[in-house]
Design an enzyme around this catalytic site. Structure first.
Site, PDB file in Angstrom:
ATOM      1  N   HIS A 111      19.731  23.528  20.390  1.00 50.44           N
ATOM      2  CA  HIS A 111      20.019  24.087  18.887  1.00 50.44           C
ATOM      3  C   HIS A 111      21.359  24.904  18.959  1.00 50.44           C
ATOM      4  O   HIS A 111      21.635  25.733  18.200  1.00 50.44           O
ATOM      5  CB  HIS A 111      18.810  24.894  18.132  1.00 50.44           C
ATOM      6  CG  HIS A 111      17.643  24.472  18.134  1.00 50.44           C
ATOM      7  ND1 HIS A 111      16.340  24.815  17.747  1.00 50.44           N
ATOM      8  CD2 HIS A 111      17.273  23.056  18.079  1.00 50.44           C
ATOM      9  CE1 HIS A 111      15.535  24.032  17.303  1.00 50.44           C
ATOM     10  NE2 HIS A 111      15.977  22.754  17.834  1.00 50.44           N
ATOM     11  N   ASP A 138       0.787  -1.200   0.123  1.00 50.14           N
ATOM     12  CA  ASP A 138       0.185   0.067  -0.103  1.00 50.14           C
ATOM     13  C   ASP A 138       0.970   1.276  -0.123  1.00 50.14           C
ATOM     14  O   ASP A 138       1.939   1.401   0.430  1.00 50.14           O
ATOM     15  CB  ASP A 138      -1.018   0.029   1.090  1.00 50.14           C
ATOM     16  CG  ASP A 138      -2.276   0.746   0.885  1.00 50.14           C
ATOM     17  OD1 ASP A 138      -2.336   1.517  -0.143  1.00 50.14           O
ATOM     18  OD2 ASP A 138      -3.133   0.724   1.596  1.00 50.14           O
ATOM     19  N   TYR A 174      13.121  26.043  25.688  1.00 55.15           N
ATOM     20  CA  TYR A 174      13.237  24.351  25.231  1.00 55.15           C
ATOM     21  C   TYR A 174      13.809  23.977  26.828  1.00 55.15           C
ATOM     22  O   TYR A 174      13.287  22.816  27.056  1.00 55.15           O
ATOM     23  CB  TYR A 174      14.415  24.071  24.493  1.00 55.15           C
ATOM     24  CG  TYR A 174      13.780  23.882  23.044  1.00 55.15           C
ATOM     25  CD1 TYR A 174      13.292  22.806  22.508  1.00 55.15           C
ATOM     26  CD2 TYR A 174      13.909  25.039  22.016  1.00 55.15           C
ATOM     27  CE1 TYR A 174      12.557  22.782  21.170  1.00 55.15           C
ATOM     28  CE2 TYR A 174      13.521  24.837  20.704  1.00 55.15           C
ATOM     29  CZ  TYR A 174      12.741  23.677  20.377  1.00 55.15           C
ATOM     30  OH  TYR A 174      12.328  23.601  19.114  1.00 55.15           O
ATOM     31  N   HIS A 198      11.017  14.096  15.915  1.00 59.45           N
ATOM     32  CA  HIS A 198      10.151  14.521  17.090  1.00 59.45           C
ATOM     33  C   HIS A 198       8.968  13.331  17.766  1.00 59.45           C
ATOM     34  O   HIS A 198       8.040  13.956  18.103  1.00 59.45           O
ATOM     35  CB  HIS A 198       9.243  15.752  16.689  1.00 59.45           C
ATOM     36  CG  HIS A 198      10.089  17.035  16.598  1.00 59.45           C
ATOM     37  ND1 HIS A 198      10.982  17.057  15.320  1.00 59.45           N
ATOM     38  CD2 HIS A 198      10.322  18.046  17.354  1.00 59.45           C
ATOM     39  CE1 HIS A 198      11.669  18.449  15.929  1.00 59.45           C
ATOM     40  NE2 HIS A 198      11.347  18.625  16.711  1.00 59.45           N
TER      41      HIS A 198
END
Length: 1020
Positions: free
Chosen positions: A458, A161, A465, A348
């Site tokens: 980062h 699929d 964060y 994530h």
């Protein structure tokens, strides 16, 4: 979540022009005409499906000779696109130790191929990039795909699929797994490796020996941890009504899960990353597409079922909930959310799968009753990346905030769901060791917690964060405290210091715009719960006595909320912490903190290691100047005032207070966001090529300085300035020199303030006269001083106001998302340096929380023979200021052994920041090397053909994981001095000319303290 979906949509639009790449489900209505089975049969079947309501079933009949053949000109296009990717979903009823072989080419030749392992049951997917991941390279004439059945099995069936011949995707997305161990191997070293390295984590062997005999204390400790953690899970349960079970049944029915004998079917459970594959147009809303990322919705239901099961007293309801949970668990496994599956990509997934783990832990007895405990543990361990904790401590890569925020509890749940046995305790000891190592100070820009207390993500100071990380770590620290699995003292101290530093740079709830990352909204807020958990976890030395400092900060932050923590702390006579006083440097992040009374002042810079800003599509689109020397003052918020000067309604992004900038039209200031390279996403994170930026502190005073250089991406390579800030009590002296550029089209400005006006008649006091007019403009006069008290009671003294322009006006701008026009009233004070300035400069002082009388007194003092401060030097060699009340001299030396206007410092071997005070026979100093030296030598930025610095991802830099290197600072000090006996790391040697060469080790941008004594007054 919505931000992620937007980014994925943006990737699709970028790759396909003005519309998203369109998917056609060629495995839905009928067997495609261009598909044929050799030694087999193709049919449509509804027993299993991934997209739509049925899939294509392939029955093969001859081992090693059955082939599925697909002919299409679509394969010809992939040779020209380096990001072309082949995608397919395959359902296997029976795991076998064999593989499928996918071959791409022409009738006469195979040019690219890959293998797909069949050691699974359920759905699995392949996301395989033609150019990077396959054997061989695609060619422009290839038009045939052949899929070769297993060679060791006589016959069998597979379902196919969502097959896509050619999809353009983010190259960081695909991840290797048990079916495709060769895909994107570099992903194990990428910035998103904490999501993508599940295959590598799963193959990590234990380094600890197996504990043969379990002590009773081990079992007691494990039981205590389990109880504490389950209490946390249950305490987070949402309040439910009387019809909670019926509501659950209704939510469960959405998934349409059904059983037919041993077969289970239901609505597909999508991953967030599936958004990269689906058919979307730019007109479709993010809210609508959110339904496709069903895993978060699905696991939220699982946790709700588990929490209800634990709290429901009704046996009938518990039986219903048990059946629902097992159906959810089995369908999830069948959909591919199972051990060994990478789901194509799982970027994530820690956020979206987070409720799965605590749900399973709460339902351990039910899962075990249905003989699914081992299977569930393996899946939990796989997706949480539990294997990362098994790496040797001295070989551990740095874990980032995403891991602590979204996966830490997941890993702990995976361990706690195991039955008590030596293996479980070995996992727990490894987990504790791993957690300790990753909380201890990290000396690169990759990890989370820095030696100075900065919290990173980062490659940058990022409290937004950080709050997620603190919220993830501190409950675990508490759960482990007082047991044999508690974290090491250094780790506890590191986390505590980081939390303390966040308390210092919030006032008391909000932090400055300059550290808001890509969301400069002014709405971020420090969390209170982590401080409560740290308080209950006890002191870093392992004693379980309540950490009163953490408790007092918690009481300050939680206001007057009544709960178990507030009651316990208050009953122990702990009171809310007051406003603190001091100065701190976070040179990991280039951020200085200065506090007095109830106000907070901060300064932010950047250099060749730390970025100037972070911009994403639709986030911080005008933030280029955020770290060009942004100076902010925050007061406590009141009902009438949020304590800030910022408002994203008419805010001029060119005039960020403290910065020196090129004033551009908004369309030219707007970020041109690209996917710079394969190491990054769609983002902009620029760095300079200058090393010098940082601060030092001395006796609760401080200074910060930087050499500013614009980025060539926006043709600002000629833009330069040298800037410094000297912070003494409520006085700030601001200096600038060497301001220059060759850009004649736009003016260069230094902004003193840009204040939102709640009322256009808000008063400014100018040279002692109150002004409430609106609009209003005033220009300064050359050679004459100017005093201004703004509408926030901050005073400005400008010795020479010739280039000053003060305005009160209505401003029209764009919001930070670039989604709408904004309008607001602002007061603004700037220094105009003109167009294409050559060696321009400035000097002004600020008095925080002042009035016109105090400011006038400052102006009078500065015009007298006994000034409050003196600017001793302001040029490209050094900025030097002397502060009278404490007889402190502060020096920023931008080179080595330059001639200085300082009576003490005669030479230096490295650029440095120095503050000192001489009292009689004693000389006290602090010195900082602002160069953290993640790499040495000249700037490593790649250059374009015309010699300009090229934009590349911060993650692509080969020093990204390199630790800061210590240095030895040598200062030639006038006079004969000696070091106090027993002082480590400090040397003072008398020179033939009667002066003293002082050598001190500098590291991590932390101020090194020096105490010297006159040679004839040697101290022992």
């Amino acid at each position: 979540m919505n931000r992620l979906l937007f980014v994925f949509l943006f990737v699709c639009w970028q790759s396909a022009g003005s519309y998203a790449q369109i998917q056609t489900d060629i495995c839905e209505n009928s067997v495609p005409n261009n598909w044929n089975a050799i030694n087999g049969r193709l049919s449509m079947n509804a027993d299993h499906f991934k997209l739509g309501k049925q899939a294509l079933k392939w029955d093969w009949t001859t081992a090693g000779k059955s082939i599925l053949k697909v002919q299409s000109d679509a394969f010809k296009a992939v040779a020209a696109n380096p990001r072309s990717t082949f995608v397919v979903w395959i359902y296997n009823d029976t795991p076998i130790n064999d593989k499928l072989v996918f071959k791409f080419g022409t009738q006469d030749k195979t040019v690219s191929s890959f293998d797909f392992n069949l050691n699974f049951k359920g759905w699995r997917t392949a996301w395989v990039m033609y150019h990077r991941d396959m054997v061989g390279k695609p060619q422009a004439d290839m038009d045939i795909l052949t899929v070769h059945a297993p060679t060791t099995v006589k016959k069998g069936s597979l379902f196919i699929d969502q097959l896509m011949y050619d999809v353009t995707i983010n190259p960081r997305s695909p991840m290797r797994d048990e079916q495709l161990p060769f895909v994107n191997p570099e992903g194990d070293k990428a910035a998103n490796a904490h999501w993508n390295s599940l295959y590598a984590f799963n193959r990590t062997p234990h380094y600890l020996p197996l504990q043969v005999k379990l002590e009773s204390t081990d079992r007691t400790d494990m039981a205590q941890i389990t109880q504490r953690y389950k209490e946390q899970i249950l305490s987070s349960a949402k309040t439910v009504g009387k019809n909670a079970v019926q509501d659950v049944e209704k939510a469960f029915s959405y998934w349409n899960i059904g059983r037919d004998g041993g077969r289970i079917t239901g609505r597909p459970v999508y991953s967030t990353n599936d958004i990269e594959l689906v058919s979307l147009s730019p007109t479709e809303s993010v809210k609508e597409t959110n339904r496709l990322s069903g895993i978060k919705r699905y696991t939220e239901l699982m946790l709700l079922v588990a929490q209800l099961y634990q709290t429901s007293p009704d046996a009938v309801d518990k039986q219903k909930l048990e059946g629902i949970f097992i159906d959810l668990l089995d369908h999830l496994e069948d959909q591919g959310w199972a051990y060994g599956s990478g789901m194509g990509a799982l970027h994530h997934h820690g956020y979206n799968l987070s409720d799965y783990y605590p749900a399973c832990l709460l339902m351990k007895d039910v899962i075990k009753k249905h003989n699914k405990l081992d299977r569930t543990f393996k899946s939990m361990a796989w997706f949480s990346g539990l294997g990362r904790t098994l790496q040797l401590p001295d070989q551990l890569p740095s874990s980032n905030i995403d891991v602590f925020n979204t996966l830490l509890g997941s890993m702990l749940s995976s361990i706690l769901i195991m039955d008590d046995a030596p293996e479980k305790f070995r996992y727990m000891h490894s987990f504790s060791n791993w957690l300790s190592k990753n909380i201890e100070p990290d000396h690169t820009i990759e990890g989370a917690f820095k030696p100075d207390g900065a919290v990173f993500h980062h490659g940058n100071l990022y409290p937004a964060y950080g709050i997620g990380g603190y919220s993830g770590i501190t409950p675990i620290i508490y759960a482990l405290s007082g047991t044999s699995f508690s974290v090491r003292q250094q780790a506890h101290e590191s986390l505590r210091n980081s939390l303390l530093m966040m308390h210092y740079y919030t006032n008391p709830y909000k932090w400055p715009i300059s550290v808001s990352g890509r969301h400069p909204t002014g709405n971020w807020r420090i969390p209170d719960v982590p401080y409560a958990y740290m308080a209950m976890a006890g002191m870093p030395d392992g004693s379980l006595k309540t950490d009163t400092l953490m408790a007092s900060i918690y009481l300050k932050l939680n206001g007057k909320k009544q709960n178990k923590w507030a009651t316990a702390f208050k009953s122990s006579q702990i009171k809310p912490v007051g406003y603190t006083r001091g100065h701190w440097n976070l040179n990991y992040g280039l951020f200085d903190i200065h506090r007095r009374q109830d106000w907070l002042l901060t300064v932010r810079g950047h250099n060749r290691y730390f970025i100037s800003h972070e911009s994403y599509p639709g986030a911080n689109m005008y933030g280029r100047y955020f770290a060009y020397g942004q100076l902010e003052v925050l007061f406590p918020a009141t009902k009438a005032d949020d304590g800030s000067n910022f408002k994203d309604e008419g805010w001029d992004w060119n005039n960020i207070p403290g910065t020196t900038t090129l004033h551009l039209p908004l369309d030219k200031l707007r970020a041109n966001i690209i996917n710079a390279d394969d190491y990054s996403g769609i983002e902009e994170m620029l760095i300079s090529d200058e090393r010098f930026a940082g601060g030092t502190t001395f006796k609760n005073q401080g200074m910060f300085a930087m050499k500013l250089h614009g980025h060539d991406k926006y043709d600002m390579g000629s833009f330069r300035a040298t800037k410094s800030w000297f912070m003494f009590d409520n006085l700030v002296i601001n200096l600038g020199s060497g301001i220059q550029n060759t850009i004649a089209a736009y003016p260069t400005e230094t902004t003193l303030f840009q204040n939102y006006l709640k009322d256009s008649t808000d008063v400014l006091n100018i040279n002692g006269t109150a002004i409430n007019s609106f609009p209003y403009t005033k220009k300064g006069e050359a050679g004459k001083p100017l005093t201004i008290v703004d509408n926030r009671n901050i005073g400005y003294y400008i010795p020479d106001a010739g280039d000053i322009v003060l305005t009160k006006a209505t401003q029209v701008s764009r919001d930070q998302k670039d989604s709408r026009k904004t309008i607001g009233n602002f007061a603004k004070l700037i220094i105009q340096h003109g167009n294409a300035p050559v060696d321009a400069g400035y000097q002004y002082a600020m008095l925080i929380k002042t009035n016109k009388q105090a400011l006038e007194s400052l102006a009078l003092l500065q015009g007298s023979t006994k000034p409050l401060y003196k600017v001793l030097q302001k040029d490209n060699a050094a900025h030097i200021v002397w502060y009278a009340p404490q007889q402190i001299t502060a020096v920023a030396v931008f080179g080595t052994n330059n001639k200085l206007s300082d009576s003490l410092l005669m030479g230096n071997n490295r650029p440095c920041l120095l503050m000192y005070q001489q009292k009689g026979e004693q000389l006290s100093m602090s010195v900082t090397d602002p160069d953290l030296a993640f790499y040495e030598g000249p700037d490593d930025s790649p250059l374009t053909a015309d010699g300009k610095r090229k934009e590349v991802s911060i993650y692509s830099r080969n020093w990204y994981r390199s630790p800061a290197k210590p240095s030895v600072m040598q200062l030639l000090v006038k006079g004969s001095w000696v070091v106090k006996a027993g002082t480590n790391g400090l040397q003072a040697s008398l020179q033939p000319d009667g002066n003293t060469l002082v050598s001190v080790k500098c590291t991590d941008g932390i101020a090194s303290k020096i105490e010297l004594f006159k040679e004839n007054k040697r101290r022992i």
